[in-house]
Scaffold this motif. Sequence first.
Motif, PDB file in Angstrom:
ATOM      1  N   LYS A 248     -39.217 -34.850 -13.427  1.00  0.00           N
ATOM      2  CA  LYS A 248     -39.142 -35.285 -14.818  1.00  0.00           C
ATOM      3  C   LYS A 248     -39.459 -34.105 -15.718  1.00  0.00           C
ATOM      4  CE  LYS A 248     -40.430 -40.119 -14.012  1.00  0.00           C
ATOM      5  NZ  LYS A 248     -41.376 -41.205 -14.382  1.00  0.00           N
ATOM      6  N   GLN A 249     -38.751 -34.028 -16.836  1.00  0.00           N
ATOM      7  CA  GLN A 249     -38.903 -32.895 -17.736  1.00  0.00           C
ATOM      8  C   GLN A 249     -38.883 -33.359 -19.185  1.00  0.00           C
ATOM      9  OE1 GLN A 249     -35.899 -29.824 -16.622  1.00  0.00           O
ATOM     10  NE2 GLN A 249     -35.663 -31.049 -14.777  1.00  0.00           N
ATOM     11  N   GLY A 250     -39.398 -32.495 -20.068  1.00  0.00           N
ATOM     12  CA  GLY A 250     -39.249 -32.718 -21.489  1.00  0.00           C
ATOM     13  C   GLY A 250     -40.465 -33.264 -22.216  1.00  0.00           C
ATOM     14  N   LYS A 251     -41.536 -33.618 -21.493  1.00  0.00           N
ATOM     15  CA  LYS A 251     -42.719 -34.152 -22.134  1.00  0.00           C
ATOM     16  C   LYS A 251     -43.963 -33.444 -21.613  1.00  0.00           C
ATOM     17  CE  LYS A 251     -40.877 -38.831 -22.870  1.00  0.00           C
ATOM     18  NZ  LYS A 251     -41.092 -40.270 -22.640  1.00  0.00           N
ATOM     19  N   GLN A 252     -44.905 -33.184 -22.506  1.00  0.00           N
ATOM     20  CA  GLN A 252     -46.139 -32.521 -22.094  1.00  0.00           C
ATOM     21  C   GLN A 252     -46.952 -33.385 -21.145  1.00  0.00           C
ATOM     22  OE1 GLN A 252     -48.461 -30.608 -25.124  1.00  0.00           O
ATOM     23  NE2 GLN A 252     -46.660 -30.032 -26.336  1.00  0.00           N
ATOM     24  N   GLU A 253     -46.788 -34.709 -21.243  1.00  0.00           N
ATOM     25  CA  GLU A 253     -47.564 -35.585 -20.353  1.00  0.00           C
ATOM     26  C   GLU A 253     -47.213 -35.347 -18.890  1.00  0.00           C
ATOM     27  OE1 GLU A 253     -45.420 -39.822 -20.295  1.00  0.00           O
ATOM     28  OE2 GLU A 253     -45.661 -39.017 -22.316  1.00  0.00           O
ATOM     29  N   TYR A 254     -45.975 -34.878 -18.631  1.00  0.00           N
ATOM     30  CA  TYR A 254     -45.600 -34.593 -17.248  1.00  0.00           C
ATOM     31  C   TYR A 254     -46.395 -33.418 -16.689  1.00  0.00           C
ATOM     32  CZ  TYR A 254     -41.583 -37.577 -18.362  1.00  0.00           C
ATOM     33  OH  TYR A 254     -40.768 -38.613 -18.750  1.00  0.00           O
ATOM     34  N   LEU A 255     -46.770 -32.477 -17.550  1.00  0.00           N
ATOM     35  CA  LEU A 255     -47.615 -31.371 -17.092  1.00  0.00           C
ATOM     36  C   LEU A 255     -48.911 -31.899 -16.508  1.00  0.00           C
ATOM     37  CD1 LEU A 255     -47.274 -28.789 -20.026  1.00  0.00           C
ATOM     38  CD2 LEU A 255     -46.075 -28.759 -17.829  1.00  0.00           C
ATOM     39  N   ASN A 256     -49.492 -32.900 -17.169  1.00  0.00           N
ATOM     40  CA  ASN A 256     -50.749 -33.483 -16.690  1.00  0.00           C
ATOM     41  C   ASN A 256     -50.549 -34.201 -15.355  1.00  0.00           C
ATOM     42  OD1 ASN A 256     -52.012 -32.631 -19.081  1.00  0.00           O
ATOM     43  ND2 ASN A 256     -51.445 -34.501 -20.142  1.00  0.00           N
ATOM     44  N   VAL A 257     -49.408 -34.893 -15.220  1.00  0.00           N
ATOM     45  CA  VAL A 257     -49.128 -35.597 -13.971  1.00  0.00           C
ATOM     46  C   VAL A 257     -49.009 -34.609 -12.817  1.00  0.00           C
ATOM     47  CG1 VAL A 257     -47.439 -37.036 -12.759  1.00  0.00           C
ATOM     48  CG2 VAL A 257     -48.012 -37.527 -15.147  1.00  0.00           C
ATOM     49  N   TYR A 258     -48.260 -33.541 -13.021  1.00  0.00           N
ATOM     50  CA  TYR A 258     -48.040 -32.566 -11.949  1.00  0.00           C
ATOM     51  C   TYR A 258     -49.321 -31.804 -11.620  1.00  0.00           C
ATOM     52  CZ  TYR A 258     -43.186 -33.478 -13.279  1.00  0.00           C
ATOM     53  OH  TYR A 258     -41.991 -34.083 -13.583  1.00  0.00           O
ATOM     54  N   SER A 259     -50.069 -31.413 -12.637  1.00  0.00           N
ATOM     55  CA  SER A 259     -51.308 -30.666 -12.378  1.00  0.00           C
ATOM     56  C   SER A 259     -52.328 -31.547 -11.671  1.00  0.00           C
ATOM     57  CB  SER A 259     -51.884 -30.115 -13.679  1.00  0.00           C
ATOM     58  OG  SER A 259     -52.262 -31.159 -14.557  1.00  0.00           O
ATOM     59  N   GLU A 260     -52.337 -32.848 -11.985  1.00  0.00           N
ATOM     60  CA  GLU A 260     -53.262 -33.757 -11.317  1.00  0.00           C
ATOM     61  C   GLU A 260     -52.898 -33.909  -9.840  1.00  0.00           C
ATOM     62  OE1 GLU A 260     -56.404 -36.475 -10.676  1.00  0.00           O
ATOM     63  OE2 GLU A 260     -56.017 -34.994 -12.254  1.00  0.00           O
TER      64      GLU A 260
END
Length: 429
Positions: A248-260
């Motif tokens: 998934k791309q395009g949202k900063q919230e995905y950064l949090n999901v991947y880093s978690e």
Amino acid sequence: MEVGVARIDITPENPVRISGYAARDKAETDKVLHRLSAKALAFGSDEQNPSLFITVDLLGIPWRITQRLMKRLSAITGIKPSQIVIAASHTHGGPEVGPLFNHLQCRGDYPAQYNFSDSLLALDQLIHIAEFNEALSEKLEEMALAALENRKPSLVSWGTGEVSFAVNRRTEGGPVDRSMPLMRITDIDGTLRAILINYACHGITLGPEVNEIHGDWMGEAQKAIEARYPGVTALVSIGCAGDAHPVKQGKQEYLNVYSEEIAVQVDNLLNRDLRPLDSPPLGAMEWVQLPFAKIPTVRELIALATDTTIHGYYARLALERIQRGDELPQVLNYPIQIWNFGDQLVMINMGGEVVVDYAIRLKRELGADRLWINAYSNDASCYIASKRVIKEGGYEVDDSMYWYDKPSRLSEEVEEVIVEAIRELILDN
């Protein structure tokens, strides 16, 4: 073994153009979503010929910067170039360092037809890019010397987990490398000092609409790990991610999901019995020549020169060089480097944007339980496609080569050249 740890902030001090997307706004930016870092691990005592593993939060690292650091450190400390590696995170949110300078010349909005300016960048933009790159070289030297200076007896170990957010961006359900190797460095008493992880996924969670400096999922993962383990230095390198991107791309919230997801996997690995490494790495490096499929003739370049896409832009650049007396490159000079940690781990460092087929094949033929593969290392030449991918064609094979200022796709034989060179380096060292 003795290990030193160091870090330095490499966030631009002035507004600068960001590389990674031709469709990004052409304005410079001083907005910062993530501060960017370079980090280093120094392995081994002076008597053991020490090694330096360096990570940078950048799209790539051109050979001119790697070579400059190698020469400087060799002159100052005697360290061999084969014992130094710089691994870029491949964030698409960092300043331009040279490998995709053509992105900055593109005028127009995606997905409409690209238009290119054949003139130089605006003088202030060119100066800011040059100033950043000069400062980067100076900071890398300062940090490397600091890592060598603070070496002390440490315990080093490694293991492999799995992370799931990468998908093949060429083919739905296509191959990806989900492995996440981790290296743990502690003091003799077990106090955690540093964590190095590796995962094979493009840094394009955030798209071209974000004209802010950022480290993408790799930067967010470093923040998450260091928040979980205060005082620890977290380093991220990238595997064979040339054809892999986040699901998934395009949202900063995905950064949090991947880093978690990465941070949880780090927790799990640190609670396992990791395999100890008791020998600092012994490095070897070789340059191989990768043939291009076809070198265009002057007549072919003339015919293409009026094209308004990247193809025509490359043709005009090539024609100008030829008329100035230069020649088009006949082959791609490509660096391959291996680090043997005794017989316990082989770290393979490969330049450019390597596709996943190389990781699958090397692990199958050489043993997945002892391999760690860092792509985007030492040089940012272009995409390094496999024989299968070259036969299929597509962006990584064809169009991308013109963005990287190369005359054509690579020949199908390059996979065998690379794999054979890696195999011989491992056997000989």
